[in-house]
Design a protein around this motif. Structure first.
Motif, PDB file in Angstrom:
ATOM      1  N   ILE A   1       0.839  -1.203   0.000  1.00  0.00           N
ATOM      2  CA  ILE A   1       0.000   0.000   0.000  1.00  0.00           C
ATOM      3  C   ILE A   1       0.872   1.250   0.000  1.00  0.00           C
ATOM      4  O   ILE A   1       0.593   2.209  -0.714  1.00  0.00           O
ATOM      5  N   CYS A   2       1.923   1.225   0.785  1.00  0.00           N
ATOM      6  CA  CYS A   2       2.772   2.408   0.873  1.00  0.00           C
ATOM      7  C   CYS A   2       3.493   2.673  -0.443  1.00  0.00           C
ATOM      8  O   CYS A   2       3.585   3.816  -0.902  1.00  0.00           O
ATOM      9  N   ARG A   3       4.000   1.612  -1.045  1.00  0.00           N
ATOM     10  CA  ARG A   3       4.748   1.811  -2.277  1.00  0.00           C
ATOM     11  C   ARG A   3       3.861   2.399  -3.373  1.00  0.00           C
ATOM     12  O   ARG A   3       4.278   3.249  -4.146  1.00  0.00           O
ATOM     13  N   GLN A   4       2.612   1.900  -3.422  1.00  0.00           N
ATOM     14  CA  GLN A   4       1.687   2.455  -4.414  1.00  0.00           C
ATOM     15  C   GLN A   4       1.465   3.951  -4.223  1.00  0.00           C
ATOM     16  O   GLN A   4       1.044   4.659  -5.125  1.00  0.00           O
ATOM     17  N   ASN A   5       1.710   4.413  -3.008  1.00  0.00           N
ATOM     18  CA  ASN A   5       1.436   5.823  -2.714  1.00  0.00           C
ATOM     19  C   ASN A   5       2.703   6.646  -2.517  1.00  0.00           C
ATOM     20  O   ASN A   5       2.633   7.790  -2.075  1.00  0.00           O
ATOM     21  N   GLY A   6       3.853   6.042  -2.858  1.00  0.00           N
ATOM     22  CA  GLY A   6       5.101   6.804  -2.751  1.00  0.00           C
ATOM     23  C   GLY A   6       5.562   7.040  -1.332  1.00  0.00           C
ATOM     24  O   GLY A   6       6.355   7.935  -1.061  1.00  0.00           O
ATOM     25  N   ILE A   7       5.073   6.220  -0.409  1.00  0.00           N
ATOM     26  CA  ILE A   7       5.449   6.346   1.005  1.00  0.00           C
ATOM     27  C   ILE A   7       6.508   5.289   1.320  1.00  0.00           C
ATOM     28  O   ILE A   7       6.354   4.124   0.960  1.00  0.00           O
ATOM     29  N   LYS A   8       7.584   5.705   2.009  1.00  0.00           N
ATOM     30  CA  LYS A   8       8.604   4.755   2.464  1.00  0.00           C
ATOM     31  C   LYS A   8       8.193   4.221   3.831  1.00  0.00           C
ATOM     32  O   LYS A   8       7.490   4.897   4.580  1.00  0.00           O
ATOM     33  N   ILE A   9       8.675   3.032   4.178  1.00  0.00           N
ATOM     34  CA  ILE A   9       8.280   2.485   5.483  1.00  0.00           C
ATOM     35  C   ILE A   9       9.502   2.141   6.332  1.00  0.00           C
ATOM     36  O   ILE A   9      10.566   1.792   5.841  1.00  0.00           O
ATOM     37  N   ILE A  10       9.283   2.286   7.628  1.00  0.00           N
ATOM     38  CA  ILE A  10      10.267   1.870   8.626  1.00  0.00           C
ATOM     39  C   ILE A  10       9.568   0.930   9.587  1.00  0.00           C
ATOM     40  O   ILE A  10       8.453   1.204  10.055  1.00  0.00           O
ATOM     41  N   THR A  11      10.187  -0.214   9.877  1.00  0.00           N
ATOM     42  CA  THR A  11       9.540  -1.214  10.729  1.00  0.00           C
ATOM     43  C   THR A  11      10.608  -2.011  11.475  1.00  0.00           C
ATOM     44  O   THR A  11      11.750  -2.113  11.010  1.00  0.00           O
ATOM     45  N   GLU A  12      10.233  -2.549  12.613  1.00  0.00           N
ATOM     46  CA  GLU A  12      11.213  -3.189  13.483  1.00  0.00           C
ATOM     47  C   GLU A  12      11.515  -4.615  13.073  1.00  0.00           C
ATOM     48  O   GLU A  12      10.615  -5.394  12.779  1.00  0.00           O
ATOM     49  N   VAL A  13      12.806  -4.960  13.113  1.00  0.00           N
ATOM     50  CA  VAL A  13      13.243  -6.340  12.931  1.00  0.00           C
ATOM     51  C   VAL A  13      13.754  -6.831  14.277  1.00  0.00           C
ATOM     52  O   VAL A  13      14.476  -6.116  14.971  1.00  0.00           O
ATOM     53  N   MET A  14      13.374  -8.035  14.671  1.00  0.00           N
ATOM     54  CA  MET A  14      13.691  -8.500  16.009  1.00  0.00           C
ATOM     55  C   MET A  14      14.798  -9.531  16.067  1.00  0.00           C
ATOM     56  O   MET A  14      15.410  -9.731  17.113  1.00  0.00           O
ATOM     57  N   GLN A  15      15.017 -10.252  14.957  1.00  0.00           N
ATOM     58  CA  GLN A  15      16.045 -11.285  15.022  1.00  0.00           C
ATOM     59  C   GLN A  15      16.610 -11.541  13.626  1.00  0.00           C
ATOM     60  O   GLN A  15      15.953 -11.289  12.621  1.00  0.00           O
ATOM     61  N   PRO A  16      17.830 -12.077  13.591  1.00  0.00           N
ATOM     62  CA  PRO A  16      18.501 -12.271  12.300  1.00  0.00           C
ATOM     63  C   PRO A  16      17.681 -13.086  11.307  1.00  0.00           C
ATOM     64  O   PRO A  16      17.670 -12.779  10.116  1.00  0.00           O
TER      65      PRO A  16
ATOM     66  N   LEU B   1      13.501  -8.307   3.794  1.00  0.00           N
ATOM     67  CA  LEU B   1      14.373  -7.393   3.056  1.00  0.00           C
ATOM     68  C   LEU B   1      13.689  -6.664   1.907  1.00  0.00           C
ATOM     69  O   LEU B   1      13.864  -5.465   1.723  1.00  0.00           O
ATOM     70  N   ASP B   2      12.850  -7.382   1.164  1.00  0.00           N
ATOM     71  CA  ASP B   2      12.233  -6.765  -0.019  1.00  0.00           C
ATOM     72  C   ASP B   2      11.042  -5.876   0.339  1.00  0.00           C
ATOM     73  O   ASP B   2      10.468  -5.236  -0.548  1.00  0.00           O
ATOM     74  N   TYR B   3      10.674  -5.871   1.584  1.00  0.00           N
ATOM     75  CA  TYR B   3       9.448  -5.134   1.961  1.00  0.00           C
ATOM     76  C   TYR B   3       9.713  -4.052   2.996  1.00  0.00           C
ATOM     77  O   TYR B   3       8.816  -3.650   3.737  1.00  0.00           O
ATOM     78  N   VAL B   4      10.939  -3.615   3.065  1.00  0.00           N
ATOM     79  CA  VAL B   4      11.324  -2.654   4.081  1.00  0.00           C
ATOM     80  C   VAL B   4      12.161  -1.551   3.443  1.00  0.00           C
ATOM     81  O   VAL B   4      13.012  -1.835   2.604  1.00  0.00           O
ATOM     82  N   ASP B   5      11.922  -0.303   3.818  1.00  0.00           N
ATOM     83  CA  ASP B   5      12.807   0.781   3.379  1.00  0.00           C
ATOM     84  C   ASP B   5      13.845   1.111   4.439  1.00  0.00           C
ATOM     85  O   ASP B   5      14.986   1.433   4.111  1.00  0.00           O
ATOM     86  N   VAL B   6      13.435   1.066   5.717  1.00  0.00           N
ATOM     87  CA  VAL B   6      14.378   1.261   6.814  1.00  0.00           C
ATOM     88  C   VAL B   6      14.082   0.203   7.880  1.00  0.00           C
ATOM     89  O   VAL B   6      12.945   0.069   8.334  1.00  0.00           O
ATOM     90  N   PHE B   7      15.103  -0.545   8.260  1.00  0.00           N
ATOM     91  CA  PHE B   7      14.974  -1.470   9.392  1.00  0.00           C
ATOM     92  C   PHE B   7      15.110  -0.690  10.692  1.00  0.00           C
ATOM     93  O   PHE B   7      16.009   0.164  10.819  1.00  0.00           O
ATOM     94  N   GLN B   8      14.263  -0.996  11.652  1.00  0.00           N
ATOM     95  CA  GLN B   8      14.406  -0.390  12.974  1.00  0.00           C
ATOM     96  C   GLN B   8      14.900  -1.455  13.953  1.00  0.00           C
ATOM     97  O   GLN B   8      14.375  -2.561  14.001  1.00  0.00           O
ATOM     98  N   VAL B   9      15.924  -1.119  14.733  1.00  0.00           N
ATOM     99  CA  VAL B   9      16.375  -1.974  15.828  1.00  0.00           C
ATOM    100  C   VAL B   9      15.840  -1.352  17.116  1.00  0.00           C
ATOM    101  O   VAL B   9      16.145  -0.197  17.429  1.00  0.00           O
ATOM    102  N   GLY B  10      15.027  -2.098  17.834  1.00  0.00           N
ATOM    103  CA  GLY B  10      14.338  -1.557  19.005  1.00  0.00           C
ATOM    104  C   GLY B  10      15.253  -1.424  20.214  1.00  0.00           C
ATOM    105  O   GLY B  10      16.374  -1.956  20.248  1.00  0.00           O
TER     106      GLY B  10
END
Lengths: 304, 304, 304, 304
Positions: C121-136, C143-152
């Motif tokens: 949805i975000c890509r269709q609207n030109g919005i980048k996303i940031i979301t948390e990754v919890m483990q390796p 990887l293909d669905y994230v613009d910025v990885f967040q480490v909590g």
């Protein structure tokens, strides 16, 4: 007059408030559930403004700058600082004559003679002064030479001192304790207020945490929280809050944006030679720039 | 006499110590690199022992128990407590007559009249007393009715109070500040010592941390560290250190094992009805059991 | 390319740097004395800017807003949020699909399916996303669905996770630990950077202290200090930093004035119904007002 | 078997528990009001004991010593340590093969090969081992070479790791987080327990505070509080708790007296040459003396 009489009931159970309301001498009744009562916004919704005279007012609708050295050192130092403040339209000068020092072997300030000199020069120039009082026995001597008493972070819970300051008719700025909670700060203000002195300022100056990259951790969360809980003005001290000269400016500006009613900042004509706190003290040029930027930030905040 | 004269040099550069050594009136010279000097073990290797008279000694080679209520409440309370202490061979009673309270609306203690009553009853029974002094102006009045002055956690850095206590000839127990470092505690002791009063006890009573499961965080690391750095006796206060009645015993025993020279503990005949701190106060049965166990633990420690 | 090769020497003694400089494959040599080297400004004076594509840039000379819910909950929620962001010209949406929760019985997020929906949805609207990754083990799938990885904040010192993120070609925003020092945050960034991924953001989100009036203590001192020590962009999270919805705005504005390169803020169309963190989440109207004010504050800062 | 099935209801409202009780497959129902349920003493009053086989038991009625180096370094080091442990009748050896390090440039341990060597030598000598696991992907490889998994202070809230450890049939010792609360530690244990693995140890290892005189602040208050709240054994780590070799002994003994079920301590034949943590590591002579004294202290405690 400033010295009202308060009957503060602290009963833990429900009771019929009318049993008090019709007693002779009772003018009004408020029921406040916080541990602090008189300083709570539930007691007084309108924000407190303090009038220091000569048009110098602290609180809602104004932005106050208090600037000056950590320690009063000499007549020349005071005069140079006063000139700097006049040039920048700053109306309140800070400066300590009694210095609380961790080590008994450090410089402890010029004492009462320094205070009189400090006060005289400032009064001649229309500048108000704020200075620290350390113990009850100093109050009487200092009273005529002080515009605002400061209670330092190590005395926030010196309850005897607070009791005595509740009896004077001069404003008191209470700094948050080294590791004091906001509730404790408000309860300390309650000591002064319940003694009859309603002229109180609260000051956030950083707290002690595990972080050693800064001298203290400036807790700007305190600003909106204190202003929500209390009707008293809130001042921010970025100099002690971060303790690093080159970062005082961004933290001062952050304090303004967080909602502070004023900023207290350490300024010295030659910080490198200051008797104390030189590492967190601005020189006159840095300070002038800061005053201007703070006023711009305050103006933007007011436009919001 | 107790009131020696110290010349404490704090020069930052190397200098020829012989330039001082031959001055008239100089008996001995020590070079100490800590911020605190006189309380450092580099100044005095032998551990300090305090003799309260009547065979009551605190420090190296003994284990001291100080027990009693948070607040002195009545003559009956004192008498019941004294009987309990005599039954258990405890020689020092604690009890506050001036109570520092966060809120101005809390019970603030019985004051000087309470102290005189407290002292008289104890003296008749051979019990020494320790009680808190809150401000310099109280010292003169209290002096004849106190065996050990206590400086509370909110006054650890009340430097005027420390200065004045440096001038009296009575032992002083300084509690660590609410969030005081060990260095600050030693520097506060240095205030008293450099004023001429060498009779000092240090007390670990828990520090303020983020943990809310206990009232404070009892920092027993302080015990071996303080005893390494200083020649002064170290007392542990498990009552404030954990703040939960049922856990006072294990923390007191842990304090003994960590190397404490004594334990100060809150005891009341009916903790549920105590005027303050009831939630962390032992009743007489619990206290009697604790005294016995602490002595056994101390004996084991001495055998090591 | 992004994947440079670094030879980081950590010798403790002086050595002749020429012995390295002439080795084949060595292009340049820097000597950095901090524990962290590659993220230090002593290594790279120019500040890092991150280009997320489609004209979305983070860092020096721009001000970035990242807004969205704590947890991704549904397609409708994403669409409503995206519309809100587009209306306000906000280019980066935050939202968690893997939620670290103290209790094993709390909602743990929608997982990978939620992420794919979120990203599409975000890509269709030109919005980048940031979301948390919890483990390796999640990295490859995400990887293909994230613009910025967040480490909590609970993973700031999950060194295996940092190692793995050092191998990917996507930006990583590392939050300061719950009680992490600034040096530890920089060393965690060093893990990622030394692995070959230079695209790093640092985030101040409040630390744990004894104060309970706010969820965390937002340490804005961190902003100027991190920007002095490192060339990496610094983001402030006022939502977690104070944890109280009505005070998020002043703290966000304070963060801007302290020098932040961007603000990450929790926004939800109906905060009262949010799956998590509702008490610190702004509604769309509050958020729109905040975006405007932050931009004005940033503009004022740039004019200084 | 160890892998029971739990149905943990977390409804916030009152409901008729009989609606669950008669469902097929439900054997028993407990209502627990803590955030953690299965690890609470309200769920299970009898204290948990862990049987590691070969007569090595941890928990109620015994006192366990776990000793060894911070890092496994070589075959010779392991053999010398095993000989020392056998001489002193210590049954559990600690030693890290995966080392979490703040800096990416520090020694990170010998890895799986080191673990196999470590395990083999110990098994031949009847010694059980405890070693740290850092991420889920290591579990399968380590499983056959570990007697007790350790979760380090930086992983206390690594929920994915806890989830995975909930699925194995090996004991897990969870260290309290760097600045973790006791409630968070219990909730982390709840992750493991609710996954089906009931073999859990809790470990107090010191928390992060403002005090810098010690590496951490060993919070022995944690011992009685954890033992009151939970049925799980509690271990104390004085090595990390104070971080100063000469003071490890008093803090270990204090831990015993506070009620610990065991002590984990760093020991090395030549601490000065240890690959990590040498400044807090005992040599064999110091360690032997400590074992003896701890056992005497434990015996005294048992006699109470």
């Amino acid at each position: 007059t400033q010295r009202a009489s308060y009957v503060v009931g602290t009963g833990k159970k429900e009771f019929d408030v009318r049993s008090i309301g019709h007693l002779p001498g009772i003018q009004d009744i408020h029921i406040v559930s916080d541990d602090y009562k008189l300083v709570s916004r539930k007691w007084k919704v309108n924000r407190t403004r303090l009038d220091l005279g000569d048009g110098v007012v602290i609180g809602e609708g104004t932005f106050s700058i208090m600037a000056g050295p950590c320690s009063i050192e000499s007549e020349e130092q005071i005069e140079r600082t006063v000139t700097h403040l006049l040039d920048n339209d700053v109306k309140i000068m800070r400066g300590g004559v009694y210095k609380p020092r961790s080590s008994p072997y450090s410089f402890r300030g010029m004492g009462l003679d320094g205070l009189k000199m400090f006060y005289d020069i400032c009064r001649q120039n229309g500048i108000k002064i704020i200075t620290e009082v350390m113990q009850p026995s100093q109050i009487a001597d200092m009273l005529d030479y002080v515009d605002v008493f400061q209670v330092g972070a190590r005395n926030t819970q010196n309850f005897n001192l607070l009791d005595e300051l509740g009896k004077v008719d001069k404003p008191v700025m209470i700094k948050r304790g080294l590791s004091g909670t906001l509730d404790e700060l408000l309860q300390s203000a309650e000591y002064v207020f319940s003694g009859g002195n309603e002229k109180i300022l609260l000051c956030e100056r950083g707290i002690r945490t595990y972080e050693t990259a800064s001298r203290n951790t400036l807790d700007l969360n305190a600003v909106p929280i204190l202003k929500e809980k209390s009707h008293l003005p809130v001042i921010v001290d970025p100099s002690h809050g971060i303790g690093i000269r080159e970062f005082v400016e961004p933290m001062a500006l952050a304090g303004v944006m967080a909602g502070a009613d004023g900023i207290i900042v350490e300024v010295h004509d030659t910080p490198e030679e200051a008797a104390s706190d030189g590492q967190q003290t601005l020189n006159f040029d840095e300070a002038s720039r800061l005053y201007q930027r703070m006023r711009q930030a305050y103006q933007l905040r007011e436009e919001f």
